[in-house]
Design an enzyme around this catalytic site. Structure first.
Site, PDB file in Angstrom:
ATOM      1  CG  HIS A 168      -1.903   1.134   1.215  1.00  0.00           C
ATOM      2  ND1 HIS A 168      -3.050   1.082   0.468  1.00  0.00           N
ATOM      3  CD2 HIS A 168      -1.909   2.351   1.847  1.00  0.00           C
ATOM      4  CE1 HIS A 168      -3.738   2.193   0.630  1.00  0.00           C
ATOM      5  NE2 HIS A 168      -3.073   2.977   1.463  1.00  0.00           N
TER       6      HIS A 168
ATOM      7  CG  ASP B 194      -5.950  -0.311   2.489  1.00  0.00           C
ATOM      8  OD1 ASP B 194      -6.279   0.736   1.909  1.00  0.00           O
ATOM      9  OD2 ASP B 194      -5.809  -1.396   1.877  1.00  0.00           O
TER      10      ASP B 194
ATOM     11  CG  LEU C 162     -13.675  37.737 -15.697  1.00  0.00           C
ATOM     12  CD1 LEU C 162     -13.520  36.987 -14.388  1.00  0.00           C
ATOM     13  CD2 LEU C 162     -12.328  38.331 -16.101  1.00  0.00           C
TER      14      LEU C 162
ATOM     15  CB  CYS D  74     -27.745  31.774 -36.026  1.00  0.00           C
ATOM     16  SG  CYS D  74     -28.288  33.329 -36.757  1.00  0.00           S
TER      17      CYS D  74
END
Length: 889
Positions: A134, A170, A619, A694
């Site tokens: 591990h 573990d 932004l 478009c």
């Protein structure tokens, strides 16, 4: 905790011997190796070298036709290999699998790296049980992604543990541990390659021998200091920006290379690699807006500089986009690609050698072609390591890093990179652009706030708000005259900026913009309310009237396909209504908007009325949609971004919104049409403005009896088109707007072919410098296909055939879309034309024509193509509010 670690170290030291005279290699064990990867392969090989007998290898099934490295080594040695896809079903062991394992008689299970769940019936079966490797100092960072979490949490020490398996996660007793220092800029790969891999292999071999000699300790794990973190996947690796620079650095390096820390830049997920802390003053660079970041990053000659909430900096070296392509962060704003270089005979021989290496690795690919992508062909990070090592063995003077493969994933790109590297042409240096048209300011959030404040002041306190309507109209007329005076300059700027051919830019981009401002200038003193009788009883001493008033500060966000015309369509109505505006042009096409601002000042518009903010949508656009002082936002762009804008406008202050969004406009061509006209207008419906339109006809439905002839004539006409320099007045077809868009178009065409559509013509990039796309024709397009449903926004004609006379059937197909912007029909039968126009779900229907927009005709869509209108009287109402006034006298 420290006492417990000391105990483990003391026990280990008492068992170790001087490496030059080992005394504990007497007894050997029969081992079952359970796991995978190069690490598992190395552990397997070293255990066999030490004399242990590996009675069986249990690994994962082949992936994409390729066996795991552990399986390859074991099969080569004649060791039995089992590739069970799973060991249990619904929590219960698969008995056939368990019996196959037990038949080998292993004395110890060794799990160097294993991603499968192994039943306890197998874990506890051998005489000595099972041991597991591990990659953390247990009990810290139990669970998956342990190396990642070591770095994410800023641990000063890393290490590994070999422990005895139990039924916990573990949690078993410790056999041995080792640790190392974590350097400030270590990545997962650095730790793994420097320490965890080489020392881990040795430790696994050491652990097995300690068990064989009966000297292996079993030190119970304490719960003090125990942590458990889940597996890090791509979806939860997004960067949270409100943290100090050191925490951001740890997050990025903790995910480098897998799964990769990412953030949103320009509406796509971008993954960061190669992070390091940066001291000193802020370097010079070009700002890059990053969604959610405290402040924009800086693209510098050394990489991308990022800022923490503590003001400190970090530097990211490489970026990876959604398509898997990796680039140096310093070249984010690079324009275009380096042109291909001609190979010498010696370099061609090297390319063949490299191809042989690729063939050896990509065993599932029969032929390596120039377009073969290393990772899309099934390769993983371990194959990167193998390829680099094999290339270095053949060409020892060639310096390669793992990142080089990620930056050139296609075979032809990889060869070009290698050749440039050998020639010394591929040195890391600041980007040099052959020529710069202009340097444009990059607006910040502070700039947005200043612009909105200026617009608000101009509206509420300035002369614009006090100006009478006729004077306002005279100003707009004057602006239109100045635009006409400068039309050739504007057309040239528009061509350079957007790729539109000059003749189209002059006539349509600029010409219609001038017409739009003149049209709305005439409306300024004709905006009227109405009187309304509200009480019929006598005597009636009540009067109600309505007033049409400007809204206030309006935001306008426009796309890159018609930079000036989209500005005009929205701004002219906005100004005619008496509003002030803040406009964000598309990041890749800001120039005509800036020239427009210059002309508006020359026309005499008062300060603060018109504000232009170049910058990013993430932004500037986001701030505009959230700003509390903006009362209306008009947007033209994609449907997903439109939805986000609408949401932000609603949450912030319930702004009025108009949206002109995506389209997949159907064009129906009946067999009784004027075929020559249908071919000509149909091509214009698709290829006008390079398809970056478009209302482009996204799908053509052609009646069966004329289908083949229609397609033949279209291809004949395409072959006559001149593709080239858009500033050349004779050019018919210019370059696509930008590189990323061209790449999306090529992927769109690849998808069409893969889904079974027939590529009749085009579908490729034109072999010349620039982002030129061949006019493309697809036929045999069925309703379920991607290209039948989604807009290309490029020069791609998508044709479907419909049965003669099946009017209702083709109408059903045409309306079977979430978009409803425009549509068209070609037929000589006026009754059929009017019936079809009535049934078509679209904001505009063209009959025996196409693309015929006019400043006086309203323009806008239904459904997910948006709402609200540009142009015509209706556009004014988008920028007005109605006030009712009632008087008693």
């Amino acid at each position: 905790m420290e006492e417990w670690r000391s105990l483990i170290q003391e026990q280990r030291l008492t068992l170790l011997r001087d490496e030059e005279s080992p005394v504990y290699c007497q007894r050997k064990l029969k081992l079952a190796l359970i796991g995978q990867s190069l690490f598992g392969q190395e552990v397997y090989s070293h255990l066999r070298k030490e004399g242990h007998k590996v009675v069986g290898v249990f690994t994962v099934p082949d992936k994409n036709g390729q066996a795991d490295p552990l399986a390859l080594s074991a099969e080569k040695d004649g060791t039995p290999v089992f590739k069970f896809p799973r060991w249990r079903v619904k929590g219960k062991p698969i008995q056939e699998v368990v019996e196959a394992y037990r038949s080998l008689g292993a004395e110890l299970n060794v799990l160097p790296f294993c991603t499968q769940f192994i039943p306890m019936d197998v874990i506890d079966y051998p005489k000595h049980g099972s041991i597991i490797y591990h990659p953390s100092i247990l009990p810290r960072h139990r669970g998956a992604s342990a190396i990642n979490w070591t770095l994410i949490q800023g641990d000063k020490k890393a290490g590994f543990t070999v422990f005895w398996a139990d039924d916990g996660l573990d949690t078993g007793p410790i056999l041995l541990q080792q640790e190392c220092d974590v350097e400030p800029n270590d990545t997962v790969d650095d730790l793994y390659n420097r320490f965890l891999f080489p020392e881990g292999v040795k430790a696994m071999v050491e652990a097995v021998q300690l068990i064989a000699d009966g000297k292996a300790p079993q030190v119970p794990q304490p719960e003090e200091g125990a942590t458990y973190e889940g597996i890090q996947k791509k979806e939860n690796a997004q960067i949270s920006w409100d943290q100090p620079a050191a925490a951001l650095h740890n997050w990025i390096r903790g995910h480098d290379k897998v799964p990769g820390a990412w953030t949103m830049i320009d509406d796509q997920a971008v993954t960061f690699y190669g992070s390091s802390l940066l001291d000193g003053s802020v370097p010079s660079g070009q700002p890059l807006a990053i969604e959610g970041a405290i402040k924009p990053g800086l693209v510098t000659k050394n990489g991308l500089v990022l800022f923490g909430n503590d003001g400190k900096m970090l530097l990211v070296r490489n970026l990876q986009f959604e398509d898997g392509k990796m680039i140096p962060a310093s070249k984010y704003f690079a324009a275009g690609e380096t042109s291909a270089i001609e190979l010498t005979e010696e370099e061609k021989k090297m390319a063949e050698d490299i191809k042989s290496i690729w063939v050896g690795i990509l065993t599932n690919i029969p032929v390596i072609e120039d377009s073969t992508d290393f990772f899309k062909s099934g390769a993983s990070s371990m194959h990167v390591v193998r390829m680099i090592e094999e290339i270095k063995q053949k060409y020892s003077g060639l310096q390669l890093q793992n990142e080089d493969v990620y930056m050139a994933t296609k075979f032809t790109d990889f060869i070009q990179m290698l050749v440039r590297r050998l020639r010394g042409e591929d040195k890391e240096e600041e980007l040099i652009i052959d020529y710069i048209i202009a340097k444009v300011s990059y607006a910040s959030v502070e700039d947005v706030d200043k612009a909105v404040a200026a617009a608000k002041d101009a509206f509420e306190n300035g002369e614009w708000g006090k100006m009478n309507a006729r004077e306002r109209g005279r100003l707009i007329y004057r602006l239109a005259d100045l635009m006409e005076k400068h039309q050739e300059e504007l057309a040239t700027i528009e061509t350079i900026d957007s790729g539109a051919v000059y003749t189209l830019a002059l006539k349509t981009h600029v010409g219609m913009s001038v017409q739009t401002f003149r049209y709305f200038a005439g409306w300024c003193d004709k905006i009227q309310g109405s009187t309304i009788p509200i009480n019929h009883a006598r005597p009636n001493h009540n009067l109600t009237f309505t007033k049409k008033e400007p809204i206030g500060v309006c935001a306008i966000v426009i796309p890159w396909n018609y930079p000036l015309m989209m500005l005009a369509w929205k701004s002219a109505a906005c100004l005619a209504a008496g509003n002030t505006l803040v406009l964000k042009p598309a990041q890749v096409t800001p120039l005509t908007a800036l020239k427009f601002a210059e002309l508006s000042a020359e026309a005499g518009f008062p300060k603060g009325v018109i504000n232009i903010l170049p910058g990013s949508g993430g932004l500037v656009g986001q701030r505009l949609s959230e700003h509390p002082h903006i009362r209306k936002l008009g947007f033209t762009g994609s449907t997903p971004i439109g939805k986000q804008i609408m949401k932000s406008c609603a949450v912030s202050n319930l702004k009025k919104v108009s949206l002109e969004l995506g389209g997949k406009s159907p064009l129906i061509i009946f067999n009784d049409c004027d075929l020559d006209r249908a071919v000509k207008m149909g091509m214009g419906a698709v290829y006008f403005n390079k398809g970056e339109n478009c209302i482009a006809a996204g799908r053509l439905f052609v009646e069966e009896s004329i289908h083949d002839e229609f397609v033949k004539r279209v291809v004949d006409e395409i072959q006559k088109m001149k593709i080239g320099d858009p500033l050349d007045r004779s050019t018919d077809h210019g370059p696509q707007n930008h590189k990323a868009h061209l790449e999306k178009l090529l992927e769109y065409c690849e998808t069409g072919v893969k889904e079974g559509a027939t590529l009749v013509y085009g579908g490729r990039q034109v072999c010349r410098p620039g982002f030129f796309m061949e006019p493309t024709v697809f036929t045999d397009v069925e309703d379920h296909m991607y290209i039948a449903q989604e807009e290309s926004f490029g020069p791609v004609m998508v044709i479907s055939k419909f049965k003669d006379g099946d009017v209702e059937g083709v109408l059903q197909q045409a309306n079977n879309t979430e978009y409803a912007l425009a549509s068209g029909v070609f037929t000589r039968d006026i009754n059929k034309a009017l019936y079809v126009s009535e049934k078509l779900e679209a904001g505009t229907v063209f009959i025996n024509t196409y693309n015929k927009t006019d400043v006086a005709a309203p323009f806008g869509g239904f459904k997910q193509s948006g709402f609200g209108k540009d142009l015509g009287e209706e556009a004014l109402h988008e920028y007005l509010r109605t006030k009712a006034v009632t008087v008693e006298y």
